[in-house]
Design a protein around this motif. Structure first.
Motif, mmCIF file in Angstrom:
data_model
loop_
_atom_site.group_PDB
_atom_site.id
_atom_site.type_symbol
_atom_site.label_atom_id
_atom_site.label_comp_id
_atom_site.label_asym_id
_atom_site.label_seq_id
_atom_site.Cartn_x
_atom_site.Cartn_y
_atom_site.Cartn_z
ATOM 1 N N LEU A 20 -61.771 -105.036 -77.763
ATOM 2 C CA LEU A 20 -62.228 -103.975 -77.503
ATOM 3 C C LEU A 20 -60.710 -103.001 -78.973
ATOM 4 C CD1 LEU A 20 -60.805 -103.883 -73.990
ATOM 5 C CD2 LEU A 20 -63.164 -103.401 -75.173
ATOM 6 N N PRO A 21 -61.303 -102.423 -79.768
ATOM 7 C CA PRO A 21 -60.290 -101.894 -80.743
ATOM 8 C C PRO A 21 -59.615 -100.810 -80.825
ATOM 9 C CG PRO A 21 -62.627 -101.724 -80.760
ATOM 10 C CD PRO A 21 -62.761 -101.793 -79.584
ATOM 11 N N SER A 22 -58.236 -101.144 -81.316
ATOM 12 C CA SER A 22 -57.240 -100.511 -80.447
ATOM 13 C C SER A 22 -56.629 -99.768 -81.980
ATOM 14 C CB SER A 22 -56.208 -100.867 -79.566
ATOM 15 O OG SER A 22 -55.043 -100.180 -79.301
ATOM 16 N N GLU A 23 -54.808 -99.803 -82.197
ATOM 17 C CA GLU A 23 -53.963 -99.427 -82.856
ATOM 18 C C GLU A 23 -53.851 -100.792 -83.841
ATOM 19 O OE1 GLU A 23 -51.313 -97.027 -81.988
ATOM 20 O OE2 GLU A 23 -51.857 -95.362 -81.339
ATOM 21 N N ASP A 24 -53.514 -100.666 -84.712
ATOM 22 C CA ASP A 24 -52.518 -102.370 -85.785
ATOM 23 C C ASP A 24 -51.765 -102.854 -84.581
ATOM 24 O OD1 ASP A 24 -54.637 -101.766 -87.331
ATOM 25 O OD2 ASP A 24 -52.420 -100.594 -88.683
ATOM 26 N N PHE A 25 -50.974 -101.738 -84.167
ATOM 27 C CA PHE A 25 -49.473 -103.009 -82.882
ATOM 28 C C PHE A 25 -49.900 -102.791 -82.114
ATOM 29 C CE2 PHE A 25 -45.437 -103.778 -81.240
ATOM 30 C CZ PHE A 25 -45.401 -104.974 -81.359
#
Length: 396
Positions: A71-76
């Motif tokens: 599931l793609p999200s933010e870098d951190f």
């Protein structure tokens, strides 16, 4: 000191929550009764793991260690189990975003927060803390398991002065929260269900973290010891060193014994630690224990098993089982390759999580994960991951 009637404040908070809790997810509705059986339903026969990496979250089957979804999200991002056996909260720049491990999907449901911080699960409540406002948002944990297109109603207790903090709600409605401001954090305050102050202490510089032990004895770490809130009274336990910072508590709610991290050198570089603290919330004692030579760890590398033991993934790559009464290492098992500590705490490094009789350990250097039996050291399963793992939580 008495604050405004808490019942009134919480009623107003519910109205505020309607504005605070936003989203338009299209996930499937939970079936009636799911909240009561979510421990098994969360993963169609077993637990699932949520594993953060740079750019997203992996959902992994807890038995086969197969990656179910990326599931793609933010870098951190950071991860916290919601406590309902189905969801995790993913902390992003927008706030606390709900991840459904059953579907699985990263839903559009978000508890907006300018600086999403700690999540605490205790006594049937899931408590979220916004560092930017010090507002505390309180959900009934069972209600989270039944979410459909919107989050359930929540109580919001407004913060007083913003700081990096944490709150917990006890079974009788007592609200225990940290105290601080932009210049620093100083202690804790407890307020009963009617809004009356029960106890307050400013003897906890740098207060950080929280854990609830047997009998709802709550511990908070300080730069020079811990505070224990127990039966309406706050007790300060002082570190044996002038600087003895304690920041994280590893608890079992069936034991009065708490294992905590410990740092005695404020100028030490890196994040590897070589000592632990043992707190007995009944005897009101704090003891520092040094680990054997060659064994070090980070805050991400300790947890408690179902039977109350502490387990620690050492920089030597071994899983160490620790007696929380004495600090003695009672067993050590090969788990992953030896590893070096991070130079920044956000950097990927081994993480540990447990459910039932299984302990999971990630190896960031090799992008692998292993499941072990902490009693025998038997490797139950191992797998390669498509991303470099960072934080990890068990859901279900």
């Amino acid at each position: 000191m008495t604050q405004p009637n808490r019942t009134v404040r919480l009623a107003a908070g519910v109205v505020g929550a309607a504005l605070l809790l936003t989203g338009c997810a299209t996930q499937s509705a939970a079936e009636p009764g799911d909240a009561a059986t979510s421990d098994t339903d969360a993963a169609a026969g077993g637990p699932r793991l949520a594993i953060a990496y740079e750019g997203g979250v992996l959902v992994v089957d807890g038995e086969s260690l197969e990656v179910i979804e990326d599931l793609p999200s933010e870098d951190f991002v950071r991860l916290n189990a919601a406590g309902d056996g189905r969801h995790a909260f993913v902390t992003t720049s927008e706030g606390f975003q709900l991840l459904d491990a059953r579907e699985p999907e990263l839903t559009d449901l978000v508890v907006e927060a300018a600086a999403a911080g700690h999540v605490v699960r205790h006594g049937g409540k899931t408590v979220l803390y916004d560092d930017a406002t010090s507002d505390t948002t309180i959900f009934d944990t069972a209600a989270l398991a039944e979410v459909d297109a919107e989050l359930p109603e929540a109580e919001v207790i407004p913060g007083v002065e913003a700081h990096h903090g944490v709150s917990v709600v006890l079974e009788d409605g007592t609200f225990v929260t940290t105290v601080g401001d932009a210049s620093g954090r100083t202690g804790i305050r407890a307020v009963d269900a009617d809004g009356h102050e029960v106890a307050v202490s400013a003897e906890c510089p740098g207060v950080h973290g929280e854990g609830t032990a047997e009998g709802e004895a709550v511990v908070f770490g300080c730069e020079n010891g811990v505070l224990v809130f127990d039966d309406g009274v706050i007790t300060k336990l002082t570190s044996p060193d002038e600087y003895g910072r304690i920041g994280n508590a590893y608890v079992s709610e069936d034991s009065p014994l708490v294992v905590m991290d410990y740092k005695d050198d404020p100028d030490a570089e890196g994040y590897l630690l070589t000592d632990i603290a043992l707190v007995d919330t009944e005897a009101k004692t704090l003891e520092k224990v040094s680990l054997p030579d060659g064994v070090s760890y980070t805050f991400r590398g300790v947890t408690r098993t179902e039977d109350g033991d502490a387990v620690l993934i050492g920089s030597d790559g071994r899983l160490h089982v620790i007696d929380p009464a004495t600090g003695e290492i009672t067993a050590s098992h090969d788990a992953i390759e030896a590893w070096e500590g991070p130079t920044e705490w956000q950097q990927p490094h081994p993480a540990i999580a447990t459910t039932g009789d299984v302990v999971y350990v990630t190896d960031s250097a090799n992008s692998t994960i292993v499941a072990l039996d902490p009693h025998t050291g038997e490797q139950i399963a191992t797998a390669e991951l498509p991303q470099v793992p960072n934080e990890m939580v068990v859901v279900g």
